[in-house]
Design a protein around this motif. Structure first.
Motif, PDB file in Angstrom:
ATOM      1  N   LEU A  17       0.825  -1.209   0.000  1.00  0.00           N
ATOM      2  CA  LEU A  17       0.000   0.000   0.000  1.00  0.00           C
ATOM      3  C   LEU A  17       0.859   1.259   0.000  1.00  0.00           C
ATOM      4  CD1 LEU A  17      -3.019  -0.706   2.402  1.00  0.00           C
ATOM      5  CD2 LEU A  17      -3.144   0.001   0.016  1.00  0.00           C
ATOM      6  N   ALA A  18       1.953   1.240   0.770  1.00  0.00           N
ATOM      7  CA  ALA A  18       2.824   2.411   0.837  1.00  0.00           C
ATOM      8  C   ALA A  18       3.451   2.704  -0.524  1.00  0.00           C
ATOM      9  CB  ALA A  18       3.908   2.188   1.890  1.00  0.00           C
ATOM     10  N   ILE A  19       3.921   1.655  -1.201  1.00  0.00           N
ATOM     11  CA  ILE A  19       4.532   1.846  -2.526  1.00  0.00           C
ATOM     12  C   ILE A  19       3.478   2.317  -3.524  1.00  0.00           C
ATOM     13  CG2 ILE A  19       5.637   0.646  -4.455  1.00  0.00           C
ATOM     14  CD1 ILE A  19       7.026  -1.138  -2.382  1.00  0.00           C
ATOM     15  N   PHE A  20       2.290   1.706  -3.468  1.00  0.00           N
ATOM     16  CA  PHE A  20       1.224   2.122  -4.378  1.00  0.00           C
ATOM     17  C   PHE A  20       0.849   3.585  -4.138  1.00  0.00           C
ATOM     18  CE2 PHE A  20      -3.198   2.864  -5.420  1.00  0.00           C
ATOM     19  CZ  PHE A  20      -3.285   2.378  -6.715  1.00  0.00           C
ATOM     20  N   LEU A 382       2.950   1.768  -9.003  1.00  0.00           N
ATOM     21  CA  LEU A 382       1.607   1.196  -8.884  1.00  0.00           C
ATOM     22  C   LEU A 382       1.649  -0.317  -9.079  1.00  0.00           C
ATOM     23  CD1 LEU A 382      -0.544   3.767 -10.932  1.00  0.00           C
ATOM     24  CD2 LEU A 382       0.109   3.846  -8.531  1.00  0.00           C
ATOM     25  N   VAL A 383       2.370  -0.758 -10.101  1.00  0.00           N
ATOM     26  CA  VAL A 383       2.433  -2.192 -10.409  1.00  0.00           C
ATOM     27  C   VAL A 383       3.153  -2.951  -9.301  1.00  0.00           C
ATOM     28  CG1 VAL A 383       3.358  -3.907 -12.017  1.00  0.00           C
ATOM     29  CG2 VAL A 383       2.304  -1.817 -12.894  1.00  0.00           C
ATOM     30  N   ILE A 388       3.038  -6.769  -4.667  1.00  0.00           N
ATOM     31  CA  ILE A 388       3.376  -7.127  -3.281  1.00  0.00           C
ATOM     32  C   ILE A 388       2.112  -7.467  -2.495  1.00  0.00           C
ATOM     33  CG2 ILE A 388       4.305  -6.214  -1.111  1.00  0.00           C
ATOM     34  CD1 ILE A 388       6.322  -4.634  -2.783  1.00  0.00           C
ATOM     35  N   GLN A 389       1.067  -6.663  -2.682  1.00  0.00           N
ATOM     36  CA  GLN A 389      -0.192  -6.958  -1.996  1.00  0.00           C
ATOM     37  C   GLN A 389      -0.792  -8.276  -2.483  1.00  0.00           C
ATOM     38  OE1 GLN A 389      -2.922  -3.424  -1.204  1.00  0.00           O
ATOM     39  NE2 GLN A 389      -1.540  -2.559  -2.730  1.00  0.00           N
ATOM     40  N   ALA A 390      -0.662  -8.553  -3.767  1.00  0.00           N
ATOM     41  CA  ALA A 390      -1.207  -9.797  -4.320  1.00  0.00           C
ATOM     42  C   ALA A 390      -0.526 -11.017  -3.705  1.00  0.00           C
ATOM     43  CB  ALA A 390      -1.046  -9.807  -5.838  1.00  0.00           C
ATOM     44  N   ILE A 391       0.772 -10.912  -3.439  1.00  0.00           N
ATOM     45  CA  ILE A 391       1.485 -12.011  -2.776  1.00  0.00           C
ATOM     46  C   ILE A 391       0.905 -12.233  -1.386  1.00  0.00           C
ATOM     47  CG2 ILE A 391       3.704 -12.742  -1.827  1.00  0.00           C
ATOM     48  CD1 ILE A 391       5.031 -11.184  -4.141  1.00  0.00           C
ATOM     49  N   GLY A 392       0.692 -11.132  -0.653  1.00  0.00           N
ATOM     50  CA  GLY A 392       0.092 -11.241   0.680  1.00  0.00           C
ATOM     51  C   GLY A 392      -1.304 -11.840   0.623  1.00  0.00           C
TER      52      GLY A 392
END
Length: 710
Positions: A17-20, A382-383, A388-392
């Motif tokens: 979320l932070a990177i996005f 964004l990607v 990273i979130q998708a892995i989580g």
């Protein structure tokens, strides 16, 4: 000890979320760099000085409606000695981006809405873009500023004299304006040394946040602002007669407010602001005259865009129109200029807009350039954030399947996430959860049969969901809260208070007095504070007493839902108190019901996915001066009071599954939302719908993270 998998899932979501967010809320870059050159002969400009009065949250009807308590302004309108406008602001309707628009005439990024609350942040500086304030300063003009300290962040080192006040301590709507007005005696002297004077009054906005535009305090504030306009106008006329120069007086709001007193969104109440200009020759002609009592919605007088105020100021002062301004000089202003000078201004405005258009070959390309200036998205971030979130999310789903969790709870976040690809579903998200709660209750009845308490649960939820209207489409429709008279609200509040008092006295017979007495005293403090007869120290005492009641070594504890109910009462409005006993009576037992009620209860308090739905009125309980950390924590508790209540009940009823289930819902949903925002990043509603939702999703991620680790 919490499972390491929970910490890993939470870490991946937070980092993602932070990177996005870093890529999505990038700082906007101006389309054109540098400063504008003279587009017309400024020597023939009609004014040499300017006074800008910004009245925060100055909605158009608060100035122009028949019932508005502004007799001096209305007398000027009746005698046609003013150019009056209704200026339409763009979103986000919070102070920093709107002030940037008022000095640059350009499009602000949504990041400005985030930076609006960061008092010490210097990236709010408007020195990065061409603007009329910096032009005045660069020309050696002396500018004084009193009021909202946002101006000091925007223009560090520009003002010769300043006295800034914090805009965030909303409990104060008196001293915050007196602190500005006390300088008028000195600044309105005939021998005053300024060429530009900026006064930014915050009291009207603070009254709105506390009690809305129909607050009993609003008429007095209108009269106070009207008197400020009168004093400045008459003093300017006297000074002009003395030194044979002319002073332009511009009075405007930065944004409006909703009927609840909030702002940040795009409803008419939030975007329709009053704006008027006073000075030599600025008179409405007979054919321009409009009746102060006539309106079309909230549109009175000449409708313009807020960005149009900037080229008007530039033309009247003989300054170049800022390079990135998208405004046009209003016809009513052009008509008051010398014809030759008006032709120069009109030509200069056209050339300035053409210089923007030259950055793109077609109107569509120009639109993309302007959109890019307000949202410079960094696609690579964004990607990466989504990945990273998708892995989580994948880890959470695999752990849920391994734990033999319900497939229904695995499908829920997928269905919820799919709704993020439609702006209407985001605006009306409450409907999704209200339907889902009813489905969950039907499933529970199908498994355990109909009981009197199950029937009462349906009735309780029916009342809960109809207490407040939310969303966008039906927000203006009547709700139970709006139909209740003040005596009825107070009576229901007393009954709700009595119900919680009964819970404290009778629940858990084995609990000692050492546990009960602090909670009972805290309840009494809440009653005193909410009656308005106690100071902020009383609110602080509530927190202290609740802390004492939870200390170890005093025997068995009261149920946490009972203890938290005291905090719930402190941090919510009395009109919402009816919700608490109803929530206590509801009988649910499945993960689906709890997950749905956590979300539905958020909307049942009148919350939504618009910044305008944030209610600051309870964020200052016990606060004597503005502290971003303390106010932020109190705002979080007041906004998520009901979800916290249901999270506690979820924890008590489903201790083996609630942590992983909560993280599963959260991380899958934020992955979908970020993907939707990336795909739709050039959508028409990216700033009004999707960007606020991302901020709310971050807050929800914090909420679910706390649920998972406690």
């Amino acid at each position: 000890m919490r499972s390491p998998w929970l910490w890993l899932i939470l870490l991946l979501q937070i980092v993602g979320l932070a990177i996005f967010a870093k890529g999505f809320f990038a700082l906007n870059k101006p389309v054109l760099a540098g400063s504008a050159v003279a587009q017309y002969d400024g020597l023939h400009a009609p004014f040499q000085r300017i006074v800008l009065i910004v009245i925060d949250a100055f909605r158009s009807d608060l100035a122009y409606a028949d019932e508005a308590q502004m007799p001096y302004l209305h007398s000027l309108i009746d005698s046609r000695d003013v150019l009056a406008f209704t200026a339409r602001a763009s979103t986000p309707t919070v102070t920093l981006p709107r002030l940037k628009c008022l000095v640059t005439g350009g499009i602000s990024s949504f990041l400005d809405a985030v930076l609006n609350i960061a008092e010490s942040d210097t990236s709010a500086s408007s020195a990065l873009q061409d603007n009329w304030v910096s032009q005045l300063w660069a020309a050696g003009r002396r500018i004084h500023m009193y009021g909202d300290d946002t101006w000091l962040r925007m223009f560090p080192g520009v003002f010769a004299q300043t006295d800034g006040t914090s805009s965030f301590y909303v409990n104060d709507f008196t001293e915050v304006d007196h602190n500005v007005t006390r300088h008028l005696e000195q600044e309105l002297r005939l021998d005053a040394k300024w060429d530009g004077l900026i006064l930014h009054y915050l009291g009207m906005d603070h009254i709105g946040h506390l009690a809305g535009p129909k607050s009993p305090h609003m008429p007095a504030k209108q009269r106070e602002m009207d008197d400020v306009v009168r004093r400045v106008h008459l003093a300017s006329q006297a000074r002009d007669r003395k030194d044979q120069k002319r002073t332009l007086l511009v009075v405007t709001g930065d944004h409006g407010m909703t009927e609840q007193g909030n702002h940040g969104g795009s409803t008419d109440g939030e975007v329709m602001t009053a704006a008027f200009m006073l000075g030599h020759g600025l008179r409405e002609s007979k054919d321009e005259k409009s009746n102060v009592g006539k309106q079309d919605g909230l549109v009175y007088h000449n409708p313009i865009l807020q960005s149009d105020i900037v080229p008007a100021i530039s033309a009247l002062l003989g300054l170049p129109i800022p390079l990135n301004s998208v405004g046009v000089v209003p016809i009513a202003v052009l008509n008051k200029l010398d014809p030759k000078y008006a032709d120069q201004v009109l030509k200069g405005n056209r050339l300035q807009l053409e210089s923007l258009a030259k950055q793109a070959g077609t109107p569509q390309e120009l639109q993309q350039v302007l959109l890019g200036s307000s949202g410079d998205f960094r696609l690579e971030l964004l990607v990466v954030g989504i990945a990273i979130q998708a892995i989580g999310a994948a880890i959470a789903a695999s752990r849920w399947v391994k734990a033999r969790g319900s497939l229904l709870m695995l499908g829920l976040p997928l269905l919820w996430g799919a709704t993020t690809f439609a702006s209407s579903f985001i605006e009306e998200e409450h409907s999704f959860w209200y339907y889902l709660v009813n489905i969950a209750l039907v499933i529970e009845i199908s498994k355990s049969g109909v009981t009197s308490r199950r029937a009462l649960t349906f009735v309780a939820f029916f009342v809960i969901r109809h207490l407040h209207q939310t969303g966008d489409k039906y927000a203006h429709h009547a709700d139970l809260a709006g139909l209740l008279s003040l005596p009825t609200v107070r009576a229901l509040a007393i009954l709700s208070f009595a119900a919680i008092l009964s819970l404290v006295l009778t629940s858990s017979p084995g609990v000692s007095l050492a546990r009960r007495v602090p909670v009972l005293l805290a309840l009494q403090c809440v009653a005193i504070f909410k009656r308005g007869t106690g100071s902020h120290q009383i609110a602080r005492l509530v927190w202290a007493l609740i802390t004492v009641s939870l200390l170890p070594g005093l025997g068995p504890h009261l149920p946490l839902t009972t203890v938290f109910s005291v905090i719930w009462l402190l941090q919510t409005r009395q009109v919402d108190w009816l919700l608490l006993p109803l929530m206590h009576t509801m009988d649910v037992s499945t993960d689906l019901a709890f997950a749905a009620l956590v979300q539905a209860s958020f909307f049942s308090m009148g919350n939504g996915n618009s910044l305008a739905r944030l209610d600051l009125s309870q964020a200052y309980n016990g606060v004597l001066r503005y502290s971003p950390t303390v106010v932020g924590m109190l705002l979080f508790v007041s906004t998520f009071a009901s979800p916290i209540f249901w999270a506690i009940r979820w924890r008590n009823a489903r201790p083996q599954t609630y942590r992983l289930c909560a993280l599963l819902q959260s991380t899958v949903y934020t992955t979908f939302l970020c993907a939707a925002c990336t795909v739709l990043r050039h959508h028409l509603f990216v700033f009004s719908v999707f960007s606020p939702k991302v901020l709310y999703a971050v807050a929800w991620a914090v909420f679910y993270g706390l649920v998972a680790v406690t």
